[in-house]
Design a protein around this motif. Structure first.
Motif, PDB file in Angstrom:
ATOM      1  N   ARG A  16       0.783  -1.361   0.035  1.00 52.23           N
ATOM      2  CA  ARG A  16      -0.098  -0.041   0.049  1.00 52.23           C
ATOM      3  C   ARG A  16       0.917   1.290   0.041  1.00 52.23           C
ATOM      4  O   ARG A  16       0.517   2.303  -0.587  1.00 52.23           O
ATOM      5  N   LEU A  17       2.017   1.114   0.672  1.00 50.63           N
ATOM      6  CA  LEU A  17       2.876   2.482   0.874  1.00 50.63           C
ATOM      7  C   LEU A  17       3.417   2.613  -0.778  1.00 50.63           C
ATOM      8  O   LEU A  17       3.724   3.672  -1.018  1.00 50.63           O
ATOM      9  N   ARG A  18       3.755   1.420  -1.280  1.00 52.44           N
ATOM     10  CA  ARG A  18       4.358   1.684  -2.692  1.00 52.44           C
ATOM     11  C   ARG A  18       3.228   2.206  -3.656  1.00 52.44           C
ATOM     12  O   ARG A  18       3.443   3.050  -4.558  1.00 52.44           O
ATOM     13  N   ARG A  19       1.954   1.962  -3.385  1.00 52.73           N
ATOM     14  CA  ARG A  19       0.702   2.255  -4.306  1.00 52.73           C
ATOM     15  C   ARG A  19       0.617   3.711  -3.614  1.00 52.73           C
ATOM     16  O   ARG A  19       0.528   4.827  -4.669  1.00 52.73           O
ATOM     17  N   GLU A  21       2.947   5.805  -2.981  1.00 52.90           N
ATOM     18  CA  GLU A  21       4.036   6.677  -3.673  1.00 52.90           C
ATOM     19  C   GLU A  21       3.793   6.735  -5.162  1.00 52.90           C
ATOM     20  O   GLU A  21       3.849   7.789  -5.609  1.00 52.90           O
ATOM     21  N   ALA A  22       3.363   5.681  -5.671  1.00 52.50           N
ATOM     22  CA  ALA A  22       3.144   5.584  -7.190  1.00 52.50           C
ATOM     23  C   ALA A  22       2.108   6.837  -7.550  1.00 52.50           C
ATOM     24  O   ALA A  22       2.051   7.473  -8.599  1.00 52.50           O
ATOM     25  N   ASP A  23       1.107   6.825  -6.600  1.00 55.03           N
ATOM     26  CA  ASP A  23      -0.212   7.854  -6.682  1.00 55.03           C
ATOM     27  C   ASP A  23       0.505   9.276  -6.193  1.00 55.03           C
ATOM     28  O   ASP A  23      -0.492  10.169  -6.511  1.00 55.03           O
ATOM     29  N   GLY A  24       1.522   9.478  -5.951  1.00 58.39           N
ATOM     30  CA  GLY A  24       1.827  10.783  -5.820  1.00 58.39           C
ATOM     31  C   GLY A  24       1.768  11.427  -4.277  1.00 58.39           C
ATOM     32  O   GLY A  24       1.702  12.593  -3.922  1.00 58.39           O
ATOM     33  N   LEU A  25       1.048  10.217  -3.264  1.00 56.95           N
ATOM     34  CA  LEU A  25       0.737  10.939  -2.126  1.00 56.95           C
ATOM     35  C   LEU A  25       1.713  11.176  -1.107  1.00 56.95           C
ATOM     36  O   LEU A  25       1.824  11.903  -0.143  1.00 56.95           O
ATOM     37  N   ILE A  26       2.855  10.231  -1.079  1.00 59.33           N
ATOM     38  CA  ILE A  26       4.177  10.314  -0.421  1.00 59.33           C
ATOM     39  C   ILE A  26       5.183  10.401  -1.210  1.00 59.33           C
ATOM     40  O   ILE A  26       5.088   9.994  -2.318  1.00 59.33           O
ATOM     41  N   GLU A  27       6.404  10.629  -0.703  1.00 56.02           N
ATOM     42  CA  GLU A  27       7.510  10.625  -1.429  1.00 56.02           C
ATOM     43  C   GLU A  27       8.708  10.275  -0.754  1.00 56.02           C
ATOM     44  O   GLU A  27       8.740   9.897   0.468  1.00 56.02           O
ATOM     45  N   SER A  28       9.828   9.588  -1.465  1.00 55.27           N
ATOM     46  CA  SER A  28      10.875   9.010  -0.887  1.00 55.27           C
ATOM     47  C   SER A  28      12.017   9.380  -1.699  1.00 55.27           C
ATOM     48  O   SER A  28      11.999   9.902  -2.799  1.00 55.27           O
ATOM     49  N   GLN A  29      13.176   9.137  -1.044  1.00 56.33           N
ATOM     50  CA  GLN A  29      14.328   9.430  -1.891  1.00 56.33           C
ATOM     51  C   GLN A  29      14.934   8.079  -2.379  1.00 56.33           C
ATOM     52  O   GLN A  29      14.870   7.296  -1.235  1.00 56.33           O
ATOM     53  N   VAL A  43       5.715   9.554   8.170  1.00 50.78           N
ATOM     54  CA  VAL A  43       5.061   8.789   9.020  1.00 50.78           C
ATOM     55  C   VAL A  43       3.417   9.681   9.267  1.00 50.78           C
ATOM     56  O   VAL A  43       2.543   8.660   9.512  1.00 50.78           O
ATOM     57  N   LYS A  44       3.513  10.829   9.588  1.00 54.77           N
ATOM     58  CA  LYS A  44       2.079  11.546   9.906  1.00 54.77           C
ATOM     59  C   LYS A  44       1.269  11.411   8.714  1.00 54.77           C
ATOM     60  O   LYS A  44       0.157  11.303   8.975  1.00 54.77           O
ATOM     61  N   HIS A  45       2.154  11.621   7.562  1.00 50.48           N
ATOM     62  CA  HIS A  45       1.271  11.682   6.297  1.00 50.48           C
ATOM     63  C   HIS A  45       0.608  10.451   6.001  1.00 50.48           C
ATOM     64  O   HIS A  45      -0.752  10.429   5.644  1.00 50.48           O
ATOM     65  N   VAL A  46       1.257   9.421   6.408  1.00 50.89           N
ATOM     66  CA  VAL A  46       0.764   7.985   6.139  1.00 50.89           C
ATOM     67  C   VAL A  46      -0.355   7.633   6.997  1.00 50.89           C
ATOM     68  O   VAL A  46      -1.419   6.981   6.603  1.00 50.89           O
ATOM     69  N   ILE A  47      -0.241   8.190   8.172  1.00 52.20           N
ATOM     70  CA  ILE A  47      -1.449   7.927   9.262  1.00 52.20           C
ATOM     71  C   ILE A  47      -2.651   8.792   8.798  1.00 52.20           C
ATOM     72  O   ILE A  47      -3.647   8.146   8.947  1.00 52.20           O
ATOM     73  N   SER A  58     -12.038   8.778  -0.705  1.00 49.55           N
ATOM     74  CA  SER A  58     -11.549   8.324  -2.001  1.00 49.55           C
ATOM     75  C   SER A  58     -10.126   8.873  -1.945  1.00 49.55           C
ATOM     76  O   SER A  58      -9.602   9.683  -1.402  1.00 49.55           O
ATOM     77  N   LEU A  59      -9.175   8.233  -2.879  1.00 50.12           N
ATOM     78  CA  LEU A  59      -7.659   8.501  -3.143  1.00 50.12           C
ATOM     79  C   LEU A  59      -7.829  10.229  -3.585  1.00 50.12           C
ATOM     80  O   LEU A  59      -6.970  10.907  -3.383  1.00 50.12           O
ATOM     81  N   SER A  60      -8.679  10.349  -4.545  1.00 48.18           N
ATOM     82  CA  SER A  60      -8.738  11.703  -5.129  1.00 48.18           C
ATOM     83  C   SER A  60      -9.081  12.620  -3.931  1.00 48.18           C
ATOM     84  O   SER A  60      -8.523  13.716  -3.865  1.00 48.18           O
ATOM     85  N   PHE A  61      -9.988  12.578  -3.027  1.00 48.78           N
ATOM     86  CA  PHE A  61     -10.452  13.369  -2.009  1.00 48.78           C
ATOM     87  C   PHE A  61      -9.077  13.473  -0.880  1.00 48.78           C
ATOM     88  O   PHE A  61      -8.647  14.754  -0.800  1.00 48.78           O
ATOM     89  N   ILE A  62      -8.297  12.321  -0.807  1.00 50.80           N
ATOM     90  CA  ILE A  62      -7.036  12.381  -0.042  1.00 50.80           C
ATOM     91  C   ILE A  62      -5.958  13.192  -0.653  1.00 50.80           C
ATOM     92  O   ILE A  62      -5.417  14.257  -0.330  1.00 50.80           O
TER      93      ILE A  62
END
Length: 119
Positions: A16-19, A21-29, A43-47, A58-62
């Motif tokens: 789900r975390l990879r998803r 990130e793929a959707d642009g909701l979270i970022e990594s280096q 961590v706060k963003h994922v929570i 929905s993911l669009s709402f988020i």
């Protein structure tokens, strides 16, 4: 932190975390070895994302609300209003499902009546 650590801290699966990130909701280096590295603030963003998903948003709402959350500009009042709208949506779904249930029960009654009429 690595994705497995983020998963453990947030109780959100690595998949789900990879998803997210793929959707642009979270970022990594990306580290030289290809591993993802996340900041502590993620961590706060994922929570926030996980809680929103648990409430049925929905993911669009988020995607719309998350940038304001990240910037500290999303008020509790705005979220309460959004949750109230979500509750209203659920209330409407309940009404529709109850109407469908009544129709189904009526159809059962009709079929039972048809069976009794036959000799």
């Amino acid at each position: 932190m690595r994705i497995s650590e983020l998963s453990a801290k947030t109780r959100v699966s690595v998949h789900r975390l990879r998803r997210y990130e793929a959707d642009g909701l979270i970022e990594s280096q990306r580290l030289p070895n290809g591993y993802r590295e996340y900041d502590e603030k993620t961590v706060k963003h994922v929570i926030f994302i996980a809680m929103s998903r648990e409430m049925g948003f929905s993911l669009s709402f988020i995607a719309e609300y998350l940038p304001r959350f990240k910037a500290g500009k999303l008020s509790a009042k705005e979220m309460i209003e959004a949750i109230h709208r979500r509750v209203a949506e659920i209330d409407q779904l309940v009404i529709e499902q109850k109407a469908l249930r009544k129709k189904l029960m009526d159809h059962i009654g009709w079929f039972k009546a048809q069976t009794k009429r036959k000799p």
